[in-house]
Design an enzyme around this catalytic site. Structure first.
Site, PDB file in Angstrom:
ATOM      1  CD  GLU A  25      12.711  57.889 -14.914  1.00  0.00           C
ATOM      2  OE1 GLU A  25      13.264  57.549 -13.862  1.00  0.00           O
ATOM      3  OE2 GLU A  25      11.605  58.442 -14.949  1.00  0.00           O
ATOM      4  CE  LYS A  90      17.682  59.344  -8.077  1.00  0.00           C
ATOM      5  NZ  LYS A  90      17.211  60.063  -6.881  1.00  0.00           N
ATOM      6  CB  VAL A 110      13.826  62.799 -15.650  1.00  0.00           C
ATOM      7  CG1 VAL A 110      13.515  63.867 -16.695  1.00  0.00           C
ATOM      8  CG2 VAL A 110      12.553  62.057 -15.267  1.00  0.00           C
ATOM      9  CE  LYS A 163       5.926  60.398  -6.878  1.00  0.00           C
ATOM     10  NZ  LYS A 163       6.602  59.137  -6.894  1.00  0.00           N
TER      11      LYS A 163
HETATM   12  N1  PSU Z   1       9.547  61.029  -9.211  1.00  0.00           N
HETATM   13  C1  PSU Z   1       8.749  59.948  -9.101  1.00  0.00           C
HETATM   14  N2  PSU Z   1       9.284  58.698  -9.218  1.00  0.00           N
HETATM   15  C2  PSU Z   1      10.584  58.522  -9.481  1.00  0.00           C
HETATM   16  C3  PSU Z   1      11.404  59.672  -9.647  1.00  0.00           C
HETATM   17  C4  PSU Z   1      10.843  60.891  -9.498  1.00  0.00           C
HETATM   18  O1  PSU Z   1       7.577  60.093  -8.878  1.00  0.00           O
HETATM   19  O2  PSU Z   1      11.038  57.373  -9.569  1.00  0.00           O
HETATM   20  C5  PSU Z   1      12.837  59.494 -10.040  1.00  0.00           C
HETATM   21  C6  PSU Z   1      13.007  59.915 -11.508  1.00  0.00           C
HETATM   22  O3  PSU Z   1      13.914  59.035 -12.107  1.00  0.00           O
HETATM   23  C7  PSU Z   1      13.596  61.299 -11.397  1.00  0.00           C
HETATM   24  C8  PSU Z   1      14.463  61.133 -10.168  1.00  0.00           C
HETATM   25  O4  PSU Z   1      14.333  61.678 -12.530  1.00  0.00           O
HETATM   26  O5  PSU Z   1      13.673  60.360  -9.293  1.00  0.00           O
HETATM   27  C9  PSU Z   1      14.853  62.440  -9.543  1.00  0.00           C
HETATM   28  O6  PSU Z   1      15.774  62.189  -8.529  1.00  0.00           O
HETATM   29  P1  PSU Z   1      16.594  63.378  -7.846  1.00  0.00           P
HETATM   30  O7  PSU Z   1      15.577  64.153  -7.069  1.00  0.00           O
HETATM   31  O8  PSU Z   1      17.602  62.694  -6.971  1.00  0.00           O
HETATM   32  O9  PSU Z   1      17.195  64.154  -8.953  1.00  0.00           O
END
Ligand code: PSU
Ligand code: MN
Length: 305
Positions: A25, A90, A110, A163
């Site tokens: 990723e 992103k 992801v 996380k």
């Molecule tokens: N969690 C992490 N680091 C990251 C991300 C998530 O610890 O960089 C990134 C990943 O690319 C994940 C995205 O797919 O954030 C999710 O973002 P959103 O909550 O906007 O869908």
């Protein structure tokens, strides 16, 4: 019409030689880690993968071109773009068509990486943590498209869980509703990214072979196969205890709220705030778990080959 995917020469070669491939990723690099350390980390991760005789396929979009595997020249283009402050975006799953039409550049999350890996015929990929159900979801409805992708795309995702900035129990509930297997790598508990546990039980697996068995059983059984989430805890020595992280996270979420930060800006904002508050300890931990996930991802890629 141009082909939709641009496969690097090494990836094409790996496909031709039936060599195992592990997708990687890129949003974790473009938006989850600080420049220029992120590009060093990219190189380190790819090197680890190659040493294990698995071809790394970093997935990223540059000037509207979808790359499955990037060359040294493309890494330099990315570096130049970041140095010159060009808008590196992103891209979640839904952003890909727009990015190709308007020649945008950015990291794939992801959800986007799952989709593109699947299109390229790659069955497994490694990341840091998945997105999920955000805290205060009942006010904001902020639920990552990563969960939708896991529900719909039959790709194995190796992560360190999700996380603790998220609402972990709710994230696990959604994965259960969608029928997505969540497997703990030599653990009975879902890891919380910087921390090895969060108190939530999951199914334990002991080796890559068993993951391949589970994946193949799912493909045969499900009318609409889902993804599989492999949760691999951060190494003990790089763990930051949940209790320590939690106060920083609560503060980061409050700061985001005060600044009216929402949507796809939220996760990168929280990560940057945590990196600052922990004086880089969160970045160190992030790097350790990424390496760890590449190693397990490579084992799975070999097993599936
Ligand atoms: N969690 C992490 N680091 C990251 C991300 C998530 O610890 O960089 C990134 C990943 O690319 C994940 C995205 O797919 O954030 C999710 O973002 P959103 O909550 O906007 O869908
Ligand atoms: Mn979101």
């Amino acid at each position: 019409m141009q082909p939709l995917l641009t496969l690097s020469f090494s990836v094409q070669q790996a496909i031709a030689e039936k060599k195992p491939i592990l997708a990687m990723e890129s949003t974790v690099l473009t938006h989850g880690l600080p420049f220029p350390k992120n590009l060093e980390i990219l190189q380190t991760l790819e090197d680890i993968c190659r040493k294990l005789a698995v071809e790394p396929a970093t997935i990223i979009i540059l000037d509207g071109k979808i790359h499955i595997g990037i060359t040294q020249a493309e890494k330099e283009i990315l570096q130049h773009k970041m140095e010159s402050g060009e808008d590196i975006q992103k891209f979640g799953m839904r952003d890909i068509p727009y990015a190709t039409a308007y020649k945008k550049s950015g990291g794939t999350t992801v959800s986007a990486t799952m989709l593109l890996a699947y299109k390229a015929g790659i069955k497994v990929f490694a990341t840091g943590g998945i997105g999920g159900v955000h805290r205060f979801w009942n006010e904001t409805l902020d639920i990552s498209s990563d969960l939708k992708a896991l529900a719909e795309i039959p790709v194995i995702v190796v992560s360190a869980g999700c996380k603790a900035i998220l609402e972990i129990p709710a994230t696990l509930e959604v994965l259960e509703s969608y029928g997505v297997p969540v497997l703990g790598w030599k653990t009975d508990e879902f890891p919380a990214f910087y921390s090895r546990t969060c108190g939530k039980k999951i199914d334990r697996i002991e080796n890559a072979k068993d993951i391949a068995v589970i994946y193949n059983a799912m493909l045969k059984l499900y009318p609409y196969p889902t993804g599989i989430l492999v949760a691999n805890p951060v190494p003990e020595k790089d763990e930051i205890p949940y209790s320590k992280m939690d106060k920083y996270i609560t503060a980061a979420i409050a700061a985001a709220k005060a600044k009216n930060i929402s949507g796809k800006e939220l996760t990168p904002f929280l990560l940057a705030d945590l990196a600052e508050k922990t004086k880089g300890q969160s970045v160190q931990s992030n790097l350790a778990l990424l390496k760890n996930n590449i190693i397990i991802g490579a084992q799975i890629a070999k097993e599936l080959q």
